[in-house]
Design a protein around this motif. Sequence first.
Motif, PDB file in Angstrom:
ATOM      1  N   ASP A 333       7.784  13.006 -38.400  1.00 13.07           N
ATOM      2  CA  ASP A 333       6.997  14.237 -38.516  1.00 13.07           C
ATOM      3  C   ASP A 333       6.702  14.610 -39.959  1.00 13.07           C
ATOM      4  OD1 ASP A 333       9.479  14.965 -39.360  1.00 13.07           O
ATOM      5  OD2 ASP A 333       9.783  16.560 -37.894  1.00 13.07           O
ATOM      6  N   GLU A 337       7.258  20.548 -39.685  1.00 14.31           N
ATOM      7  CA  GLU A 337       6.840  20.777 -38.300  1.00 14.31           C
ATOM      8  C   GLU A 337       5.423  20.258 -38.057  1.00 14.31           C
ATOM      9  OE1 GLU A 337       6.218  24.586 -35.260  1.00 14.31           O
ATOM     10  OE2 GLU A 337       6.751  24.878 -37.357  1.00 14.31           O
ATOM     11  N   ASN A 384       0.290  17.965 -39.845  1.00 20.31           N
ATOM     12  CA  ASN A 384       1.259  18.949 -40.337  1.00 20.31           C
ATOM     13  C   ASN A 384       0.661  19.640 -41.565  1.00 20.31           C
ATOM     14  OD1 ASN A 384       1.529  17.138 -42.428  1.00 20.31           O
ATOM     15  ND2 ASN A 384       3.647  16.579 -41.977  1.00 20.31           N
TER      16      ASN A 384
END
Length: 522
Positions: A333, A337, A384
């Motif tokens: 990721d 987040e 992201n």
Amino acid sequence: MPAKPAPIKKAPAKKAAPKAAEKPAAPAPAPAPAPEPAPAPEPTPAPAEPAPAPAAEAPAEAASPAEGAPAPPAEGDAAPAPPAEKKPAEELAAPPPPPPEPVVAGKLEPTSEPLGLTVEDVNDTSATIKWRPPENIGASGLDGYTVEYCKDGTQDWVVANQEVIVSNRYVIKNLTAGDKLHIRVKAVNPGGASAPAVLEQPVVIREIIDRPKLRLPRNLRTTFVKKVGEQVNLVIPFHGKPKPQVIWTKDGQPLDPKRASVRNSDTDTILFIRKSERKDSGKYEVTVKIESLEDKATIAIQIVEKPGPPQSIKLVDVWGFNAALEWTPPRDDGNTEITGYTVQKADKKTGDWFTVLEHYHRLNCTVSDLIMGNSYYFRVFSENQCGLSEDAAVTKTLAYVQKTGILYKPSEHKEHDFNEPPKFTQPLNNRCATIGYTTKLLCAVRGNPKPKIEWMKNQMVIGDDPKYRQLTTQGLCTLEIRKPSTFDGGVYTCKATNALGEATVDCKLDVKASTLVFGQSK
């Protein structure tokens, strides 16, 4: 009798006495070293005559310091009389020099005392004081200040500065720890030193311990985020006295000097990472410590980068003009987040990708408005705060949109006929021109098909005459007549013609010569 010579003295005799005294001025010092008490009976004649007694007493009192000067008293009262008159003359001449002194002293008077003497800082070897200039400086100006101090219980004032200083701040150095000192400051000018400004309380020379305190900037109170490859430069102010000891740790362990460097000053500490990496993320703790007193602060640093693509994507179903997709979150990721996904489609025939959905938060979607009979590929990007992933997850199977038996029947309606014959919406206006000045004739026409425009003068077609310039733009017709003369006057006609008809419009043009007023054209 000795009483008779006293009344013989008169004012002229007094004036002559000083002149006589001037001549024996040189021999006068000779009898001075031989004082005799013999002249004591001389004052006795004064009470014999009460009238001249006051005049005689004054010279007698003035002559008292040099009573021994007249050695031969037997020569009469006239001889001692001149010395008695000589002393008052000298005393009357002596007072004149002092009067100029008050005038000079008034010009060179000292200033008033300095104001607001306070202690700015104290440690175990020095004391720093500051003050304000005197309220009254005067015409003599101000040369500077002298600083003095003495130990408590003594009056031995020591001058701290060998030369006067101009600054209103001074550091008294080389002091002994534990001493209790009184400090004062004087202002100095040509009139001398002023009254001193003295501290109300004595100063104890010792190190003042100021509890260590970190002042963490507001932006570091939350997670500090940087992208991979960027510099990390954190400046954290602190205060404490004496200078605190600064200790940095990361996740409870000492910092790796190969990855991060620390620079400390008297007022702040700096954590510097030249090129950040993902492994530099973590909890950094800074501690400032003075003996048993300390203060700590924790800073969360997060180094982020773009995420990886979704792990897998699946074509669930195709119906009508729609296709259903599902996918799984990315394995990487980017250390932050996932904020959304971007879905794109590509027609097999062209291979061009078009975005269908942006910032989409779910893990499944339905793509609509597909073209019947075409085949499509789909792909999904992760997103992201650093942006979209470099790669995307692409469907392995094609989504084919089948044709159905639906026939397209166009609606029946009568199309509007836009054809119309020419029609002038703006006619020509009569004009009056001046010889030699170019003029224009304007009109507006509409029609479909586009009409052909033809200009005429006195019913004669102008054609390609270079004297005229014909323009037609968006239905606006213009005839420009260059430098007309009287022969260019007449009736001008604009004729518009198309397949449905024709229309004409005309105007009259008058060309006049310019008139002269007092030899000037008008």
